[in-house]
Enzyme design. Structure first.
Site, PDB file in Angstrom:
ATOM      1  N   ARG A  17       0.819  -1.219   0.000  1.00  0.00           N
ATOM      2  CA  ARG A  17       0.000   0.000   0.000  1.00  0.00           C
ATOM      3  C   ARG A  17       0.854   1.271   0.000  1.00  0.00           C
ATOM      4  O   ARG A  17       0.336   2.364  -0.129  1.00  0.00           O
ATOM      5  CB  ARG A  17      -0.948  -0.005   1.218  1.00  0.00           C
ATOM      6  N   ASP A 105       5.974  -1.785  11.506  1.00  0.00           N
ATOM      7  CA  ASP A 105       5.469  -0.551  10.887  1.00  0.00           C
ATOM      8  C   ASP A 105       4.793   0.356  11.911  1.00  0.00           C
ATOM      9  O   ASP A 105       3.790   0.985  11.636  1.00  0.00           O
ATOM     10  CB  ASP A 105       4.520  -0.890   9.719  1.00  0.00           C
ATOM     11  N   GLU A 154      -9.518 -10.395  11.304  1.00  0.00           N
ATOM     12  CA  GLU A 154      -8.949  -9.432  10.367  1.00  0.00           C
ATOM     13  C   GLU A 154     -10.051  -8.691   9.605  1.00  0.00           C
ATOM     14  O   GLU A 154     -11.122  -9.250   9.347  1.00  0.00           O
ATOM     15  CB  GLU A 154      -8.014 -10.142   9.392  1.00  0.00           C
ATOM     16  N   TYR A 368      34.707  27.852  -5.209  1.00  0.00           N
ATOM     17  CA  TYR A 368      34.706  26.406  -4.989  1.00  0.00           C
ATOM     18  C   TYR A 368      36.032  25.988  -4.387  1.00  0.00           C
ATOM     19  O   TYR A 368      37.088  26.182  -4.996  1.00  0.00           O
ATOM     20  CB  TYR A 368      34.465  25.638  -6.303  1.00  0.00           C
ATOM     21  N   ALA A 382      36.746  36.613  -4.338  1.00  0.00           N
ATOM     22  CA  ALA A 382      35.516  36.204  -5.025  1.00  0.00           C
ATOM     23  C   ALA A 382      35.845  35.447  -6.304  1.00  0.00           C
ATOM     24  O   ALA A 382      36.764  35.821  -7.028  1.00  0.00           O
ATOM     25  CB  ALA A 382      34.681  37.433  -5.354  1.00  0.00           C
ATOM     26  N   ALA A 425      44.670  39.015  -9.032  1.00  0.00           N
ATOM     27  CA  ALA A 425      43.323  38.674  -9.504  1.00  0.00           C
ATOM     28  C   ALA A 425      43.364  38.134 -10.925  1.00  0.00           C
ATOM     29  O   ALA A 425      44.211  38.538 -11.725  1.00  0.00           O
ATOM     30  CB  ALA A 425      42.435  39.913  -9.431  1.00  0.00           C
TER      31      ALA A 425
HETATM   32  C1  UD1 Z   1      -1.662  -6.431  11.133  1.00  0.00           C
HETATM   33  C2  UD1 Z   1      -2.565  -7.363  11.949  1.00  0.00           C
HETATM   34  C3  UD1 Z   1      -3.834  -6.601  12.337  1.00  0.00           C
HETATM   35  C4  UD1 Z   1      -3.436  -5.374  13.138  1.00  0.00           C
HETATM   36  C5  UD1 Z   1      -2.456  -4.492  12.363  1.00  0.00           C
HETATM   37  C6  UD1 Z   1      -1.943  -3.418  13.266  1.00  0.00           C
HETATM   38  C7  UD1 Z   1      -2.153  -9.615  11.060  1.00  0.00           C
HETATM   39  C8  UD1 Z   1      -2.669 -10.715  10.253  1.00  0.00           C
HETATM   40  N1  UD1 Z   1      -2.923  -8.530  11.139  1.00  0.00           N
HETATM   41  O1  UD1 Z   1      -2.366  -6.099   9.967  1.00  0.00           O
HETATM   42  O2  UD1 Z   1      -4.667  -7.425  13.118  1.00  0.00           O
HETATM   43  O3  UD1 Z   1      -4.604  -4.623  13.447  1.00  0.00           O
HETATM   44  O4  UD1 Z   1      -1.335  -5.288  11.926  1.00  0.00           O
HETATM   45  O5  UD1 Z   1      -1.182  -2.483  12.566  1.00  0.00           O
HETATM   46  O6  UD1 Z   1      -1.095  -9.729  11.655  1.00  0.00           O
HETATM   47  N2  UD1 Z   1       5.091  -9.087   7.996  1.00  0.00           N
HETATM   48  C9  UD1 Z   1       6.088 -10.049   7.967  1.00  0.00           C
HETATM   49  N3  UD1 Z   1       5.916 -11.165   7.225  1.00  0.00           N
HETATM   50  C10 UD1 Z   1       4.772 -11.404   6.521  1.00  0.00           C
HETATM   51  C11 UD1 Z   1       3.757 -10.438   6.548  1.00  0.00           C
HETATM   52  C12 UD1 Z   1       3.944  -9.290   7.306  1.00  0.00           C
HETATM   53  O7  UD1 Z   1       7.131  -9.883   8.597  1.00  0.00           O
HETATM   54  O8  UD1 Z   1       4.702 -12.448   5.871  1.00  0.00           O
HETATM   55  C13 UD1 Z   1       5.297  -7.859   8.796  1.00  0.00           C
HETATM   56  C14 UD1 Z   1       5.152  -6.589   7.985  1.00  0.00           C
HETATM   57  O9  UD1 Z   1       6.417  -6.177   7.478  1.00  0.00           O
HETATM   58  C15 UD1 Z   1       4.591  -5.606   9.002  1.00  0.00           C
HETATM   59  C16 UD1 Z   1       3.886  -6.476  10.020  1.00  0.00           C
HETATM   60  O10 UD1 Z   1       4.303  -7.803   9.784  1.00  0.00           O
HETATM   61  O11 UD1 Z   1       5.613  -4.857   9.638  1.00  0.00           O
HETATM   62  C17 UD1 Z   1       2.372  -6.393   9.870  1.00  0.00           C
HETATM   63  O12 UD1 Z   1       2.019  -6.724   8.544  1.00  0.00           O
HETATM   64  P1  UD1 Z   1       0.970  -5.881   7.715  1.00  0.00           P
HETATM   65  O13 UD1 Z   1       0.835  -6.482   6.393  1.00  0.00           O
HETATM   66  O14 UD1 Z   1       1.265  -4.442   7.817  1.00  0.00           O
HETATM   67  O15 UD1 Z   1      -0.356  -6.236   8.578  1.00  0.00           O
HETATM   68  P2  UD1 Z   1      -1.695  -5.397   8.688  1.00  0.00           P
HETATM   69  O16 UD1 Z   1      -2.536  -5.695   7.523  1.00  0.00           O
HETATM   70  O17 UD1 Z   1      -1.404  -3.982   8.992  1.00  0.00           O
HETATM   71 CA    CA Z   2       0.408  -2.816   9.138  1.00  0.00          CA
END
Ligand code: UD1
Ligand code: CA
Length: 456
Positions: A17, A105, A154, A368, A382, A425
């Site tokens: 996204r 994140d 979810e 420079y 200058a 100069a």
């Molecule tokens: C996730 C939660 C949701 C919560 C939200 C909060 C799940 C299924 N859902 O949703 O309930 O409300 O966070 O912000 O967990 N990541 C991995 N490996 C993967 C997928 C994701 O490491 O295979 C990491 C991403 O980099 C990210 C974090 O997990 O930092 C969350 O993933 P993201 O896809 O942002 O989940 P959301 O849809 O926001």
């Molecule tokens: Ca997220």
């Protein structure tokens, strides 16, 4: 924190996204990667017992973060539950039994918020931080039956008919897990859902079914727990961070004019009594000492500005050192390796790179200085240019103390101008000028009788 506790950051996702080629956790806020903020919040609690699951853009993430960080690679990003499963053997190897899992994140997250959450989680086998939002948006919804926590659903899988109208209580993406209790449940995670992913959030329902103690800990509407998934959310989080940092500096005694347009990075150190005028940006590991002043429209990145130095408007300074009482700009550019010793002056449209201006030396206009060393008290006229590049190699220019370089001089490096030497100069200097000598290297002026041009 007991030694068997550790933290796990989930940071392998792509961040679709965001619509960006950069992995989401490297997206900058105040020019620092998102992941760095999460690590900074965890470090006071867990020291170096912090592991990060990386996957999408893993080499870039590794390169951007500190070499000491512990990484686990999730080669295919099959969901947050799968990320936890992937990290489990590494967590076990570190002797970790109780783990705080945090989405990568959440750049606004703070040690304080996490500490409060863990206190309330107590000894439960699993605890989830919940957040109250006016609009649950894309967050996982906390489902309760008569107030009793019943699981997380979810957003994509949520059906009002089945679970009721969502309450606005959502899953923040912070979990405390007892690995011994939860490990057997990981095998039961399924990807039969709207996203086709293994969700960490399904562990809550599975743990409840298994009769374990599972808590959803309400954390109010704490902005520290907001996730960042889109450019709009990134921008909102960055603005919150910016305001938080500016407020901290104001409280500490830094004078900030027009604070709404001042950006200061999280790793910048500013002494009380320094002065900033917005709009300006002070980033990276910049240091501003007491009495230093930065005027409007300046950008400083990893700049070190000593006491009483003035950076006039529209100057750009990166990886450069500005000594006590120096005057810089307006419109100066100090590139990496520029060093101004105390009381040196650099004026408008002067660029410096890997160059030192000795104490009290001046280059006030249109110059420079690259790969150059200018002795104390010298004056650079200058339009002086150090011709440091021959198309293949860079060469040095050395100017002694109290030398005077006349305006519009080209110094063709490698070349040395001695102490107290004078360059006329308009000279093109290709050979060394010894101490105290005068060098003039330009066409001699001829003055002839003017020819009369007759009109017909
Ligand atoms: C996730 C939660 C949701 C919560 C939200 C909060 C799940 C299924 N859902 O949703 O309930 O409300 O966070 O912000 O967990 N990541 C991995 N490996 C993967 C997928 C994701 O490491 O295979 C990491 C991403 O980099 C990210 C974090 O997990 O930092 C969350 O993933 P993201 O896809 O942002 O989940 P959301 O849809 O926001
Ligand atoms: Ca997220």
């Amino acid at each position: 924190m007991p030694v068997h506790c550790g933290a796990l950051i989930l940071a392998a996702g792509k961040g679709t996204r965001m619509h960006s080629a950069l992995p989401k956790v490297l997206q900058p806020l105040l020019e620092e990667p998102m992941l760095e903020y999460v690590l900074a919040a965890l470090r006071p609690l867990f020291g170096d017992r912090i592991m990060t699951v990386i996957g999408h853009g893993a080499p870039a993430v590794r390169a951007a973060m500190r070499p000491t960080a512990l990484f686990v690679e999730q080669r295919q990003q099959l969901g947050t539950g799968h990320a936890l499963k992937t990290a489990l053997p590494a967590l076990r190897r570190e002797g970790i039994h109780r783990v705080l899992v945090v989405n990568g994140d959440m750049p606004l997250v703070s040690a304080n918020t996490l500490r409060l959450f863990m206190e309330q989680a107590g000894t439960a086998s699993m605890a989830v931080a919940s957040l109250m939002l006016p609009d649950p948006g894309s967050y996982g919804r906390i489902v309760r039956n008569d107030g009793v926590f019943a699981g997380i659903v979810e957003a994509k899988d949520y059906q009002n008919e089945r679970y009721g109208v969502p309450s606005g209580e959502v899953n923040a993406g912070v979990y405390l897990l007892d690995l011994d209790a939860v490990e057997p449940l990981l095998a039961e995670l399924s990807n039969a859902n709207a996203s086709g992913e293994y969700y960490i959030t399904d562990l809550a329902g599975l743990a409840l079914n298994a009769g374990l103690e599972v808590k959803a800990v309400p954390c109010g509407s704490d902005v520290a727990l907001l996730g960042v998934n889109t450019p709009a959310e990134l921008s909102a989080a960055e603005e919150l961070l910016r305001r938080r940092i500016v407020e901290q500096h104001l409280q500490a005694g830094v004078m900030i004019h027009h604070p709404d347009s001042v950006c200061v990075g999280p790793n910048v150190r500013i002494e009380p009594g320094a002065v900033l005028y917005g709009p300006c940006r002070v980033l990276g590991r910049s240091r501003l000492a007491r009495g230093a002043s930065v005027e409007a429209f300046c950008t400083l990145i990893d700049a070190d500005v000593a006491a009483g130095a003035v950076i006039h408007a529209y100057s750009h300074i990166q990886e450069a050192v500005v000594g006590e009482g120096c005057l810089v700009g307006p419109y100066a550019r100090l590139r990496p390796g520029a060093v101004l010793e105390a009381e040196a002056h650099v004026g408008n449209f002067v660029e410096m790179k890997k160059a030192r201006l000795g104490r009290g030396a001046k280059a006030n206009h249109l110059t420079y200085l690259g790969d150059a060393d200018v002795g104390a008290g010298s004056n650079i006229g200058a339009g002086t240019i150090t011709c440091n590049y021959d198309g293949v190699y860079k060469h040095r220019t050395t100017i002694g103390e109290r030398a005077f370089i006349g305006s519009n001089t080209s110094l063709v490096a490698p070349v040395t101008v001695g102490a107290e030497a004078l360059v006329g100069a308009g000279s093109v200097i290709t050979r060394n000028v010894p101490d105290g000598m005068l060098a003039v290297a330009r066409g001699r002026q001829t003055v002839l009788p003017k020819k009369k041009i007759k009109k017909d």
